[in-house]
Design a protein around this motif. Structure first.
Motif, mmCIF file in Angstrom:
data_model
loop_
_atom_site.group_PDB
_atom_site.id
_atom_site.type_symbol
_atom_site.label_atom_id
_atom_site.label_comp_id
_atom_site.label_asym_id
_atom_site.label_seq_id
_atom_site.Cartn_x
_atom_site.Cartn_y
_atom_site.Cartn_z
ATOM 1 N N LYS A 1 0.854 -1.244 0.081
ATOM 2 C CA LYS A 1 -0.070 -0.011 0.055
ATOM 3 C C LYS A 1 0.887 1.025 -0.029
ATOM 4 C CE LYS A 1 -1.848 -1.150 3.746
ATOM 5 N NZ LYS A 1 -1.261 -2.550 4.116
ATOM 6 N N SER A 2 1.889 1.282 1.011
ATOM 7 C CA SER A 2 2.638 2.520 1.068
ATOM 8 C C SER A 2 3.377 2.612 -0.217
ATOM 9 C CB SER A 2 3.710 2.407 2.351
ATOM 10 O OG SER A 2 2.800 2.439 3.302
ATOM 11 N N THR A 3 3.960 1.392 -0.751
ATOM 12 C CA THR A 3 4.799 1.652 -2.020
ATOM 13 C C THR A 3 4.074 2.131 -3.063
ATOM 14 O OG1 THR A 3 5.902 -0.390 -1.141
ATOM 15 C CG2 THR A 3 6.093 0.175 -3.761
ATOM 16 N N PHE B 1 2.474 10.870 5.427
ATOM 17 C CA PHE B 1 3.345 9.475 5.455
ATOM 18 C C PHE B 1 2.859 8.563 6.660
ATOM 19 C CE2 PHE B 1 5.786 12.827 3.362
ATOM 20 C CZ PHE B 1 6.344 12.060 2.684
ATOM 21 N N GLN B 2 3.051 7.398 6.528
ATOM 22 C CA GLN B 2 2.721 6.397 7.602
ATOM 23 C C GLN B 2 3.697 6.627 8.739
ATOM 24 O OE1 GLN B 2 3.174 2.432 5.955
ATOM 25 N NE2 GLN B 2 2.826 1.536 8.032
ATOM 26 N N ASN B 3 4.936 7.169 8.767
ATOM 27 C CA ASN B 3 5.560 7.654 10.032
ATOM 28 C C ASN B 3 5.703 9.312 9.765
ATOM 29 O OD1 ASN B 3 6.347 5.270 10.750
ATOM 30 N ND2 ASN B 3 7.991 5.235 8.997
ATOM 31 N N LEU C 1 -3.607 9.661 2.113
ATOM 32 C CA LEU C 1 -3.437 9.495 3.397
ATOM 33 C C LEU C 1 -3.176 8.118 3.825
ATOM 34 C CD1 LEU C 1 -6.754 11.462 4.891
ATOM 35 C CD2 LEU C 1 -4.457 12.471 4.158
ATOM 36 N N ASP C 2 -1.666 8.057 4.450
ATOM 37 C CA ASP C 2 -1.366 6.810 4.786
ATOM 38 C C ASP C 2 -1.512 6.518 5.982
ATOM 39 O OD1 ASP C 2 0.030 4.292 4.531
ATOM 40 O OD2 ASP C 2 2.133 4.942 3.653
ATOM 41 N N GLU C 3 -2.445 5.838 6.411
ATOM 42 C CA GLU C 3 -2.619 5.089 7.727
ATOM 43 C C GLU C 3 -3.135 6.320 8.797
ATOM 44 O OE1 GLU C 3 -0.798 1.897 9.347
ATOM 45 O OE2 GLU C 3 -0.592 0.917 7.639
ATOM 46 N N PRO C 4 -3.964 7.175 8.323
ATOM 47 C CA PRO C 4 -4.235 8.447 9.227
ATOM 48 C C PRO C 4 -4.671 8.241 10.803
ATOM 49 C CG PRO C 4 -6.108 8.372 7.725
ATOM 50 C CD PRO C 4 -4.904 7.169 7.170
#
Ligand SMILES: Nc1ncnc2c1ncn2[C@@H]1O[C@H](COP(=O)(O)OP(=O)(O)OP(=O)(O)O)[C@@H](O)[C@H]1O
Ligand SMILES: [Mg+2]
Lengths: 292, 256, 332
Positions: free
Chosen positions: B42-44, B84-86, B175-178
């Motif tokens: 997913k992030s990729t 970002f996820q982080n 949005l990555d894992e908000p």
């Protein structure tokens, strides 16, 4: 230019190259276990030579003085790591760079106070005239240079690949976090690699002192060249450092042979910049990418 | 209207197919979710869309223009912002300054204008501050305007990063894992915030593990597993999809 | 509340400005004025380096070389080509900026220690060139007889005049830098330092920004160098060595990253260390010479101790006291 003269230049190149290789090995060691460039590496070189001269002047016999010089340098390297770097070891690279830069500033300046500002020289390790090979003269000291470089490389390669300590070191270079979890004493690894880097720098410094004079301010220039050698080969493995060092030495001395001696230092530095810009992973290195 | 078209996107890392022939569309004004087990890609996928990584094959069209190969900062100008996820906040900058940096593409002051404080620089600054304050209110972190990001509580930091992404006036927000690390109440308020953002005309694609949130806000869901798209459709259908249940049960059943 | 603190700050800066401007009217000690002029010159370089290192987080160990480029360019043009002073200074600034641009373009791909080494290498190359390009630089003897600053027939040939000129430029440099960091480009710089990923995701062209900041700070160093050449009338290669580059970095580190006032004061203090005797009239000769002799050791130790015990420098200390906010350790 006749072949004897060319050979003479090649020998000079290989001799300087071996010195660069020793300094480069120091960079590689510290980079390997900490991921930082030790800007004080050149000062270890300076300290080795200066301390050996200092001990000779105290009246110690040459072999003892030389060994004492190297050991004292190692002590300084260990102390530097323990006192200045360890307190901030979890900080970003910029912080550590600043500390090693500050360290080199202080080491150099203190040396001037202790050893004076003039050029000093050390007697050759073995007496006797140069050895002539195919018309080219080789100083006896050059064999010491080569011999010690070979010992250093073989020793380090063995350390890296065959010992538990070496494996821990390689683990450290990948990730301190993970190494700590695996039960590796990262603090000790870092300290020992600084000690070893100081030993390598010190050896380079004492072995070259009889060939060229030494003084308190030789550290920066040799530091950059050693770094250039390390980068040229590819930071991280001992063989690459030697390949880089010898290449740099040969390029330098061929540029003296065919261009002029005025710009020999410039050529090494331009080579450094070129490699940094074009292929920062070095000739033998592999490209790495960062994960987003 | 079709805003984004992802077509046959693939990316390998060494032997691993992180994203493998993924295609889907995103329609303007909708909220779409991308879900999948850990390591599904997913992030990729987000990195490939936003130019932080380059796909091996495939295309990404934004309103008909291929944006593959564009530098990430250009992608922002083209109209896609992301989080970002982080979280990647500027820790020493205040919340307001974080959002003002987000407005970078919307402002024009250069070195000269900035150093000389030209009249129109000041006008622009004032307007930018107003807009930034508005965005902070929109996501609900207005009480931290002058607080350095480092000192803002975790949940609020995620919201702040959303505000910063919105500051670039994107058409599409990724949005990555908000909701990662948010408590229930915070997640509820995040859902409302997402609606508000969509109502402002911003299309949203959200990667999320919190299925409650996903099912509530998204109109369509794309499911990835080991780099491949295994399902796509409205939440109710996805919940019943055999392949999806299989993929999650194979990992951690608790998700569905 | 915030507003009054800000007014306090502005008032303090105003008082400081007046004090600096008043110096030449209070003393006519030529040597003291000259020393204080050097302080102003270093302050100009530090303004640029604070932007580059303290705000944008990009290290440079080559600023002495840019300083030298500016100095030699301006000195060469005025001594051998009778170029008007203003033009020569502009040329000095320009060539330093161009050098910065040339070095920055390939370097920006480099991070942290690589950038440090690349700039260090550049400084060493320039050190050799300053000696070897004898036709232009005068080799080890350097260039002498560099004319005083002048515009048309108006010549600034008194120590007080040169002092005011240099400090005027320094004031402008700090004012401009202070404005810059509070607007779009400056925020982008701080963002770059904080999180490069975050900056890129905000649409900042980080590559371009790094080049711009690098060139700007090289230009300021060149400008300072040019002013310096005309202030002392004589330059030689040893003045532009790596040590000076490191000392400049030390000023920013000790003063504090993400601050302009901090590095300014550090520049003042660390520069004056070399000239204590001019400053404290009662100081015994032996004490003064000891301090001068140990100046590098002191600067180096202060730099290390600052980084170890006071991350973020003295500016962070003041900030922490004032707002009571713990500043994150990773600020350098
Ligand atoms: N830069 C990289 N280099 C090598 N492998 C990578 C890289 N980035 C991602 N991967 C791998 O690709 C796969 C997909 O990773 P990705 O981060 O996209 O997963 P994800 O779906 O976001 O997972 P999560 O839910 O844990 O965030 C993983 O196996 C990961 O290890
Ligand atoms: Mg992910």
């Amino acid at each position: 230019m006749d072949s004897a003269a060319l050979l003479q230049f090649a020998i000079a190149g290989l001799k300087n190259g071996a010195i660069y290789a020793l300094v480069a090995l120091g960079f590689t060691l510290v980079f390997g276990s900490t991921g930082i460039i030790n800007f004080a590496q050149g000062e270890f070189f300076m300290l080795g030579g200066m301390l050996a001269v200092f001990f000779v002047r105290l009246g110690l016999p040459l072999p003892i003085a030389v060994i004492a010089g190297v050991l004292a340098t190692a002590g300084i390297g260990l102390a530097f790591e323990r006192l200045a770097l360890r307190p901030r070891r979890d900080s970003g690279p910029l912080v550590l760079i600043i500390i090693t830069i500050g360290g080199s500033m202080v080491m150099k300046s203190l040396s001037r106070h202790v050893f004076g500002g003039s050029e000093l020289s050390l007697p050759a390790f073995s007496e006797g005239p140069s050895i002539v090979v195919a018309g080219a003269a080789i100083e006896r000291q050059a064999f010491w240079v080569w011999g010690l470089t070979i010992i250093a490389v073989v020793g380090l390669t063995w350390l890296y690949s065959k010992t538990k300590f070496g494996r821990s070191m390689r683990a450290c270079s990948l990730s301190h976090e993970a190494s700590r979890l695996m039960g590796i004493d990262t603090a000790r690894i870092v300290m020992v690699s600084f000690g070893l880097a100081a030993v390598l720098g010190g050896i380079a410094g004492v072995v070259v002192a009889p060939l060229t004079q030494t003084s308190f301010d030789v550290g920066a220039r040799i530091g950059v060249k050693g770094f250039a050698a390390a980068i040229l080969g590819g930071l991280g493995n001992p063989i690459a450092a030697v390949v880089g060092g010898l290449t740099l030495g040969l390029v330098e001395s061929m540029s003296i042979a065919f261009i002029s001696s005025t710009y020999k230092d410039v050529i090494a530095l331009v080579l450094l910049l070129l490699v940094l810009f074009v292929r920062p992973e070095g000739i033998l290195g592999r490209a790495t990418r960062e994960k987003v | 209207m079709r805003l984004l078209a992802v077509c046959d996107l693939s990316k390998r890392f060494g032997g691993l197919a992180a994203v493998d022939g993924v295609s889907f569309d995103v329609h303007e004004g909708t909220i779409k979710a991308v879900i999948g087990p850990n390591g599904a890609g997913k992030s990729t996928l987000f990195n490939l869309i936003t130019g932080f990584d380059r796909p091996d094959v495939g295309s990404v069209d934004l309103l008909g223009c291929n944006i593959v190969g564009m530098n990430p900062h250009k992608v922002v100008r083209a109209g896609i912002s992301r989080t970002f996820q982080n979280t990647q906040l500027f820790e020493e900058l205040t919340a307001l300054d974080n959002v003002l940096v987000g407005m970078h593409t919307q402002l024009r002051t250069g070195f000269l204008g900035g150093a000389l404080r030209l009249p129109w620089t000041l006008t622009e600054e004032r307007r930018a501050r107003e807009r930034a304050s508005y965005l902070l209110r929109l996501v609900g972190v207005e009480q931290y305007v002058m607080t350095p990001a480092a000192d803002i509580p975790h949940g609020m930091r995620r919201l702040l990063e959303i505000a910063r992404a919105l500051a670039a006036a994107p058409r599409l927000l990724l949005l990555d894992e908000p909701a990662a690390g948010l408590n229930n109440r915070e997640t509820q308020s995040l859902a409302r915030t997402l609606y508000r953002i969509r109502d402002e005309g911003v299309t949203i694609v959200v990667v999320e593990h919190d299925m409650g949130l996903v099912m509530e806000v998204s109109e369509e869901i794309v499911v990835l597993d080991r780099g491949r798209k295994i399902a796509e459709g409205p939440p109710l259908l996805i919940q019943k999809d055999a392949a999806v249940i299989e993929a999650y049960l194979g990992e951690e059943g608790e998700y569905v | 509340m915030r507003w009054t603190r800000r007014r306090l700050g502005i008032t303090l800066l105003g008082v400081m400005g007046i004090a600096i401007a008043a110096v030449p009217f209070l003393t006519d000690d030529r040597y003291l004025l000259k020393v204080l002029t050097f302080v102003g010159v270093n302050a100009i370089v530090v303004a640029g380096l604070a932007l580059l290192f303290g705000y944008a987080g990009q290290i440079s160990l080559g600023h002495a070389a840019f300083f030298g480029l500016g100095a030699y360019m301006s000195a060469y043009l005025t001594t051998t080509h009778q170029t008007p002073w203003l033009l020569a200074v502009l040329a000095g600034t320009g060539i330093a900026a161009a050098g910065g641009l040339l070095l920055a373009l390939p370097s920006l791909r480099l991070k942290g220690h690589y950038l440090a080494m690349a700039t260090l290498g550049f400084n060493e190359i320039m050190s050799v060139l300053f000696v070897e390009l004898r036709g232009i630089t005068g080799g080890n003897n350097g260039l002498s007889g560099i004319p005083f600053p002048s515009i048309g027939s108006f010549v600034i040939d008194t120590p007080a005049g040169i002092y005011l000129l240099v400090w005027g430029v320094a004031a402008l440099a700090f004012l401009g830098a202070a404005n810059l960091v509070r607007t779009r480009p400056g925020r982008a710089m701080r963002a770059l330092h904080g999180s490069e990923l975050g900056a890129v995701a905000s649409g900042v062209d980080t590559t371009r920004l790094k080049v711009q900041v690098f060139a700007l700070s090289a230009a300021l160093a060149g400008l300072a160098g040019a002013l310096y050449a005309h202030a002392v009338g004589f330059i030689s290669p040893t003045q532009f060595s790596l040590e000076f580059s490191i000392l400049l970095v030390a000023m920013v580190v000790v003063g504090g990253t993400g601050s302009l006032v901090g590095p300014f004061f550090a520049a003042v203090v660390l520069t004056l260390l070399q000239y204590v005797h001019a400053l404290i009239p009662g100081l015994g000769n032996d004490v003064a010479s000891v301090i001068q002799d140990w100046e590098v050791d002191i600067s180096g130790m202060v730099m290390i101790l600052t980084v170890i015990f006071l991350p973020g420098g003295f500016a962070a200390l003041v900030r922490r006291k004032r707002i009571g906010v713990a500043v994150d350790g990773e600020t350098v």
